[in-house]
Design a protein around this motif. Structure first.
Motif, PDB file in Angstrom:
ATOM      1  N   ILE A  87       6.378   5.369  -1.879  1.00 51.61           N
ATOM      2  CA  ILE A  87       7.432   5.152  -0.881  1.00 51.61           C
ATOM      3  C   ILE A  87       8.163   3.855  -1.213  1.00 51.61           C
TER       4      ILE A  87
ATOM      5  N   SER B 221       0.824  -1.208   0.000  1.00 50.37           N
ATOM      6  CA  SER B 221       0.000   0.000   0.000  1.00 50.37           C
ATOM      7  C   SER B 221       0.858   1.257   0.000  1.00 50.37           C
ATOM      8  N   LEU B 222       1.931   1.241   0.794  1.00 54.99           N
ATOM      9  CA  LEU B 222       2.804   2.411   0.871  1.00 54.99           C
ATOM     10  C   LEU B 222       3.632   2.571  -0.398  1.00 54.99           C
TER      11      LEU B 222
ATOM     12  N   LYS C   7       1.888   4.423  -2.940  1.00 57.51           N
ATOM     13  CA  LYS C   7       1.873   5.868  -2.687  1.00 57.51           C
ATOM     14  C   LYS C   7       3.226   6.514  -2.999  1.00 57.51           C
TER      15      LYS C   7
ATOM     16  N   LYS D  35      -3.173   4.437  12.519  1.00 55.29           N
ATOM     17  CA  LYS D  35      -3.747   4.832  11.242  1.00 55.29           C
ATOM     18  C   LYS D  35      -2.599   5.384  10.423  1.00 55.29           C
ATOM     19  N   VAL D  36      -2.048   4.542   9.550  1.00 53.85           N
ATOM     20  CA  VAL D  36      -0.885   4.907   8.759  1.00 53.85           C
ATOM     21  C   VAL D  36      -1.357   5.355   7.381  1.00 53.85           C
ATOM     22  N   THR D  37      -1.245   6.644   7.111  1.00 49.68           N
ATOM     23  CA  THR D  37      -1.655   7.227   5.826  1.00 49.68           C
ATOM     24  C   THR D  37      -2.977   6.645   5.325  1.00 49.68           C
ATOM     25  N   GLY D  38      -3.978   6.648   6.211  1.00 47.83           N
ATOM     26  CA  GLY D  38      -5.312   6.215   5.808  1.00 47.83           C
ATOM     27  C   GLY D  38      -5.563   4.732   5.892  1.00 47.83           C
ATOM     28  N   ILE D  39      -4.592   3.966   6.418  1.00 46.79           N
ATOM     29  CA  ILE D  39      -4.751   2.510   6.534  1.00 46.79           C
ATOM     30  C   ILE D  39      -4.956   2.167   8.004  1.00 46.79           C
ATOM     31  N   ASP D  40      -6.059   1.495   8.322  1.00 47.68           N
ATOM     32  CA  ASP D  40      -6.333   1.117   9.706  1.00 47.68           C
ATOM     33  C   ASP D  40      -5.605  -0.174  10.062  1.00 47.68           C
TER      34      ASP D  40
END
Length: 209
Positions: free
Chosen positions: A27, A21-22, A25, A152-157
């Motif tokens: 990263i 996921s990151l 984005k 909550k990491v950049t919109g990820i629960d």
């Protein structure tokens, strides 16, 4: 340190989902890479980061999050039993050192049942048991702490609690656990419940907590 992100808070599958996921984005990651040196540029500021093995990447800014590592040097020199991984002075359920019951140890420097806690809540629980013994006020036992993480990491629960690794932890006391897993990689949802003796002992939730 390990081959997946947040190895103390997530199991491997959840860690890999977080990484994907990151990366989506923008990263990028270097897993299991050990920093050897910060390389200065002509201005004297950092210009690159060098890893063990010689690989070097350009850097304008370096941020370090180093966590905790138990300092057991004095204990080892004193003849107390210490653990190499995850580190710490080995203690019993009464917080007495394994080698010498006259010596007590609590906090981030100890290893209790294979765990070294880097949090303040377990320290308070250990201290209550230790104080109980030192005051000769009955017998208390520390049987470990159930720790939980909610981020909550950049919109990820993300949420994890207890023994979310189950038998994957490699500890003998974790043998005999069962996993209930819901995995929906396309939907970005992963849920794992760990059961032992018909009781919930751990959970790892990603994407939907």
């Amino acid at each position: 340190f390990r081959s997946w992100l947040m190895e103390r808070q997530l199991d491997e599958r959840a860690g890999k989902l977080l990484q994907a996921s990151l990366e989506a984005k923008g990263i990028s990651f270097r897993m299991q890479a050990q920093t050897e040196a910060l390389v200065a540029g002509e201005s004297g500021r950092v210009a690159a980061l060098r890893f063990k093995g010689g690989e070097q990447i350009a850097a304008d800014l370096v941020v370090m999050a180093v966590g905790i590592r138990p300092n057991t040097e004095l204990a080892a020199k004193s003849g107390l039993a210490v653990s190499q991984r995850p580190g710490g002075i080995l203690v019993t359920d009464t917080l007495q050192t394994l080698t010498d019951p006259r010596i007590y140890s609590v906090g981030e420097c100890v290893n209790h049942r294979g765990m070294a806690y880097g949090l303040v809540a377990p320290l308070f629980e250990m201290a209550k048991v230790c104080a109980n013994h030192l005051a000769e006020y009955g017998i208390g036992r520390y049987v470990g702490s159930v720790t939980s993480t909610k981020l909550k990491v950049t919109g990820i629960d993300l949420f994890s609690a207890g023994n979310f690794q189950g038998a994957d932890s490699g500890h003998p006391e974790d043998a005999g656990t069962e996993d209930i897993i819901l995995s929906d990689p396309m939907g970005g949802v992963y849920k794992r419940l760990v059961i032992k003796d018909d009781k919930l002992v751990g959970a790892c939730l990603y994407g939907d907590t």
